[in-house]
Design a protein around this motif. Structure first.
Motif, short mmCIF file in Angstrom:
data_model
loop_
_atom_site.label_atom_id
_atom_site.label_comp_id
_atom_site.label_asym_id
_atom_site.label_seq_id
_atom_site.Cartn_x
_atom_site.Cartn_y
_atom_site.Cartn_z
N CYS A 47 -11.39 17.47 8.56
CA CYS A 47 -10.31 16.52 8.37
C CYS A 47 -9.39 17.02 7.25
CB CYS A 47 -10.87 15.15 7.94
SG CYS A 47 -11.95 14.35 9.13
N PRO A 48 -8.11 16.63 7.26
CA PRO A 48 -7.23 17.01 6.16
C PRO A 48 -7.71 16.42 4.84
CG PRO A 48 -5.97 16.16 8.03
CD PRO A 48 -7.42 15.88 8.30
N GLU A 49 -7.25 16.98 3.76
CA GLU A 49 -7.59 16.49 2.42
C GLU A 49 -7.30 15.00 2.32
OE1 GLU A 49 -9.11 17.59 -1.38
OE2 GLU A 49 -8.69 18.93 0.29
N GLY A 50 -8.26 14.21 1.83
CA GLY A 50 -8.08 12.77 1.67
C GLY A 50 -8.36 11.96 2.92
N PHE A 51 -8.73 12.60 4.03
CA PHE A 51 -9.05 11.92 5.28
C PHE A 51 -10.55 12.01 5.53
CE2 PHE A 51 -4.63 12.28 5.72
CZ PHE A 51 -4.17 11.60 6.84
N TYR A 52 -11.10 10.96 6.18
CA TYR A 52 -12.52 10.91 6.52
C TYR A 52 -12.67 10.39 7.95
CZ TYR A 52 -12.88 11.27 1.49
OH TYR A 52 -12.74 11.69 0.20
N ALA A 53 -13.78 10.75 8.59
CA ALA A 53 -14.01 10.34 9.98
C ALA A 53 -14.43 8.88 10.05
CB ALA A 53 -15.08 11.23 10.61
N SER A 54 -13.62 8.09 10.73
CA SER A 54 -13.91 6.67 10.90
C SER A 54 -14.18 6.31 12.36
CB SER A 54 -12.75 5.83 10.36
OG SER A 54 -13.05 4.46 10.41
N GLY A 55 -13.99 7.27 13.25
CA GLY A 55 -14.22 7.04 14.67
C GLY A 55 -14.60 8.34 15.36
N PHE A 56 -15.06 8.22 16.61
CA PHE A 56 -15.45 9.41 17.37
C PHE A 56 -15.31 9.15 18.86
CE2 PHE A 56 -19.25 6.93 17.76
CZ PHE A 56 -19.87 7.35 18.93
N SER A 57 -15.22 10.24 19.60
CA SER A 57 -15.24 10.22 21.05
C SER A 57 -16.10 11.39 21.49
CB SER A 57 -13.81 10.37 21.60
OG SER A 57 -13.81 10.47 23.01
N SER A 82 -7.91 7.82 3.50
CA SER A 82 -8.66 6.84 2.71
C SER A 82 -7.75 5.87 1.97
CB SER A 82 -9.57 7.57 1.71
OG SER A 82 -8.80 8.37 0.83
N ASN A 83 -6.49 6.22 1.75
CA ASN A 83 -5.53 5.35 1.06
C ASN A 83 -4.70 4.50 2.01
OD1 ASN A 83 -6.22 6.25 -1.57
ND2 ASN A 83 -5.01 8.11 -1.22
N PRO A 88 -1.39 6.73 10.40
CA PRO A 88 -1.69 7.70 11.45
C PRO A 88 -3.05 8.36 11.23
CG PRO A 88 0.49 8.08 10.51
CD PRO A 88 -0.19 7.07 9.65
N HIS A 89 -3.70 8.71 12.32
CA HIS A 89 -4.97 9.42 12.23
C HIS A 89 -4.79 10.83 12.80
CE1 HIS A 89 -5.26 7.73 16.35
NE2 HIS A 89 -5.79 8.91 16.60
N THR A 90 -5.78 11.66 12.54
CA THR A 90 -5.79 13.01 13.10
C THR A 90 -7.17 13.26 13.71
OG1 THR A 90 -5.40 15.35 12.61
CG2 THR A 90 -6.53 14.06 10.92
N THR A 91 -7.28 14.23 14.59
CA THR A 91 -8.56 14.51 15.23
C THR A 91 -9.00 15.94 14.91
OG1 THR A 91 -7.54 15.28 17.30
CG2 THR A 91 -8.13 12.93 17.14
N VAL A 92 -10.33 16.12 14.88
CA VAL A 92 -10.91 17.45 14.71
C VAL A 92 -12.05 17.62 15.70
CG1 VAL A 92 -10.24 17.70 12.29
CG2 VAL A 92 -12.44 16.67 12.83
#
Length: 196
Positions: A47-57, A82-83, A88-92
């Motif tokens: 995830c990008p800096e400051g982002f965390y996984a909150s969902g999955f597929s 997190s802020n 918007p979200h991103t996927t990895v």
């Protein structure tokens, strides 16, 4: 194909290594040893800096009848800021098998993904191997469990340890390449990274 063994799950301390295009502050790796070891490990995706996984597929191939079943083919994490959780979200995602379709996203209502468990079918000998069939996560904060829409073969292993004072922020998957006329299994194992 090789047999697999069952080992108690662990959390591993990693060195703080910079990742291109991702977080540089991950410090733990979550693994479970209830998995199979066919195939090769793909790249780590963070995830990008400051982002965390909150969902999955997950990418799942449904029953093939008399055909070759592979079940779970991939895992995709949905990372939120997190802020600004509503932003918007991103996927990895790491390596992904070629079969199946992506399921709808499952989200933590609060917190982030912090622990996981795999459903695995052991080696079937001369039968049809599928390896990993499904995955579950625990959300930090609420402790809610999210179960993927995978297949039912095999059995659930044990929970990994939880990210200590942190959350999942990346992953790496082990995927067996197509075997031609042989027995395909696709996804065999996954590791998750924790960031503070």
């Amino acid at each position: 194909m090789q047999q697999f063994g069952l080992i108690v799950s662990h959390v591993f301390l990693l060195s703080l290594t910079p990742w291109v295009g991702g977080q540089s502050r991950h410090s733990y790796e979550l693994r479970v040893r209830y998995s199979t070891d066919w195939g090769d490990w793909g790249h780590a995706d963070m995830c990008p800096e400051g982002f965390y996984a909150s969902g999955f597929s997950i990418k799942v191939e449904r029953k093939q009848g008399n055909g070759d079943d592979t079940a779970l083919n991939g895992v995709r994490l949905y990372c939120v800021n997190s802020n600004n959780r509503g932003g918007p979200h991103t996927t990895v995602e790491s390596s992904v098998g070629r079969w199946g379709e992506w399921t709808p996203v499952k989200w933590c209502s609060s917190g982030y993904l912090a622990s996981f468990m795999l459903r695995v079918e052991p080696s079937q000998g001369s039968g049809d191997d599928t390896s990993v069939n499904n995955i579950k996560f625990i959300c930090s904060g609420s402790g809610a469990q999210l179960e993927g829409d995978g297949m039912e073969w095999g059995s659930w292993g044990t929970w990994s340890n939880k990210c200590p004072k942190s959350a999942i922020c990346g992953l790496k998957t082990r995927v067996e390449a197509p075997q031609g006329d042989g027995d395909d299994t696709a996804l065999n194992d996954v590791e998750f990274f924790c960031c503070k």
